[in-house]
Design a protein around this motif. Sequence first.
Motif, mmCIF file in Angstrom:
data_model
loop_
_atom_site.group_PDB
_atom_site.id
_atom_site.type_symbol
_atom_site.label_atom_id
_atom_site.label_comp_id
_atom_site.label_asym_id
_atom_site.label_seq_id
_atom_site.Cartn_x
_atom_site.Cartn_y
_atom_site.Cartn_z
ATOM 1 N N ILE A 5 53.683 46.084 35.807
ATOM 2 C CA ILE A 5 53.567 46.979 36.952
ATOM 3 C C ILE A 5 54.395 46.443 38.123
ATOM 4 C CG2 ILE A 5 51.488 45.875 37.887
ATOM 5 C CD1 ILE A 5 50.421 48.747 38.438
ATOM 6 N N ASN A 6 55.035 47.336 38.865
ATOM 7 C CA ASN A 6 55.823 46.900 40.017
ATOM 8 C C ASN A 6 54.923 46.722 41.242
ATOM 9 O OD1 ASN A 6 55.546 49.504 41.200
ATOM 10 N ND2 ASN A 6 57.555 50.172 40.477
ATOM 11 N N LEU A 10 51.068 47.991 41.989
ATOM 12 C CA LEU A 10 50.004 47.022 42.241
ATOM 13 C C LEU A 10 49.338 47.305 43.591
ATOM 14 C CD1 LEU A 10 48.594 44.516 41.104
ATOM 15 C CD2 LEU A 10 50.302 43.134 42.296
ATOM 16 N N ASN A 11 50.144 47.569 44.606
ATOM 17 C CA ASN A 11 49.592 47.871 45.926
ATOM 18 C C ASN A 11 48.804 49.176 45.923
ATOM 19 O OD1 ASN A 11 50.546 45.519 47.077
ATOM 20 N ND2 ASN A 11 52.435 46.455 47.808
ATOM 21 N N GLU A 17 41.285 50.628 44.924
ATOM 22 C CA GLU A 17 40.157 49.875 44.377
ATOM 23 C C GLU A 17 39.417 49.119 45.485
ATOM 24 O OE1 GLU A 17 38.916 50.289 41.504
ATOM 25 O OE2 GLU A 17 40.565 51.316 40.514
ATOM 26 N N VAL A 18 40.112 48.733 46.519
ATOM 27 C CA VAL A 18 39.561 48.044 47.689
ATOM 28 C C VAL A 18 38.783 46.783 47.287
ATOM 29 C CG1 VAL A 18 38.203 48.239 49.814
ATOM 30 C CG2 VAL A 18 39.381 50.250 48.928
ATOM 31 N N SER A 53 36.804 35.218 45.966
ATOM 32 C CA SER A 53 37.860 35.268 46.979
ATOM 33 C C SER A 53 38.881 36.360 46.618
ATOM 34 C CB SER A 53 38.571 33.918 47.058
ATOM 35 O OG SER A 53 39.298 33.673 45.861
ATOM 36 N N ILE A 54 39.727 36.682 47.560
ATOM 37 C CA ILE A 54 40.820 37.631 47.297
ATOM 38 C C ILE A 54 41.709 37.083 46.184
ATOM 39 C CG2 ILE A 54 42.940 38.623 48.254
ATOM 40 C CD1 ILE A 54 41.417 39.053 50.876
ATOM 41 N N LYS A 55 41.978 35.790 46.222
ATOM 42 C CA LYS A 55 42.814 35.170 45.183
ATOM 43 C C LYS A 55 42.177 35.339 43.806
ATOM 44 C CE LYS A 55 45.053 30.957 43.733
ATOM 45 N NZ LYS A 55 45.203 29.535 43.831
ATOM 46 N N GLU A 56 40.866 35.108 43.702
ATOM 47 C CA GLU A 56 40.179 35.288 42.420
ATOM 48 C C GLU A 56 40.232 36.746 41.970
ATOM 49 O OE1 GLU A 56 36.624 32.022 42.328
ATOM 50 O OE2 GLU A 56 36.592 33.455 43.991
ATOM 51 N N ALA A 57 40.069 37.661 42.932
ATOM 52 C CA ALA A 57 40.131 39.091 42.606
ATOM 53 C C ALA A 57 41.520 39.477 42.116
ATOM 54 C CB ALA A 57 39.746 39.923 43.829
ATOM 55 N N GLU A 58 42.554 38.936 42.736
ATOM 56 C CA GLU A 58 43.923 39.221 42.306
ATOM 57 C C GLU A 58 44.188 38.667 40.908
ATOM 58 O OE1 GLU A 58 46.227 37.739 45.615
ATOM 59 O OE2 GLU A 58 46.086 39.672 46.661
#
Length: 148
Positions: A5-6, A10-11, A17-18, A53-58
């Motif tokens: 995915i580009n 992704l954005n 999804e928030v 965290s956001i990092k874990e979610a990513e």
Amino acid sequence: MSRRINVEGLNLIKKFEVFKENFYDDPVGIKTIGYGHNCKANKDSDKIKAPISIKEAEELLRKDLVKFEDYVNKQVPELNSNQFSAVVSFAYNLGCDRLRTSILLKKLKAGDTQGASEEFGRFVHAKGKRLPGLVRRREDERQLFLKK
């Protein structure tokens, strides 16, 4: 090598999804965390220690996307980057089974990209209710799909 995915795709997913640091039920009652990580499908809610965290979610999102990217790559390898990313976002939200049985995929396989773009707007309901967030998401997916 399989496409991924580009950034725009992704954005788009992250926008709709928030990020949620704690577990929640999605609109159809599925236990979820992060950027739409489906704990039921992944059978891993007992392994995830909330809050995340956001990092874990990513990281969860990237890991989750592989299945959808691989499926779209296999089904319609001739898509451009934006078309591919829009269809991956669609599949991530609705599932590969729903994409598999959709007229959208049938039109893509037939080379009817314009017709396929018109199919996104049909998938805006959850449990029989038209959801404004899904209306916006499908339009954003359609716009990304049509972008050169």
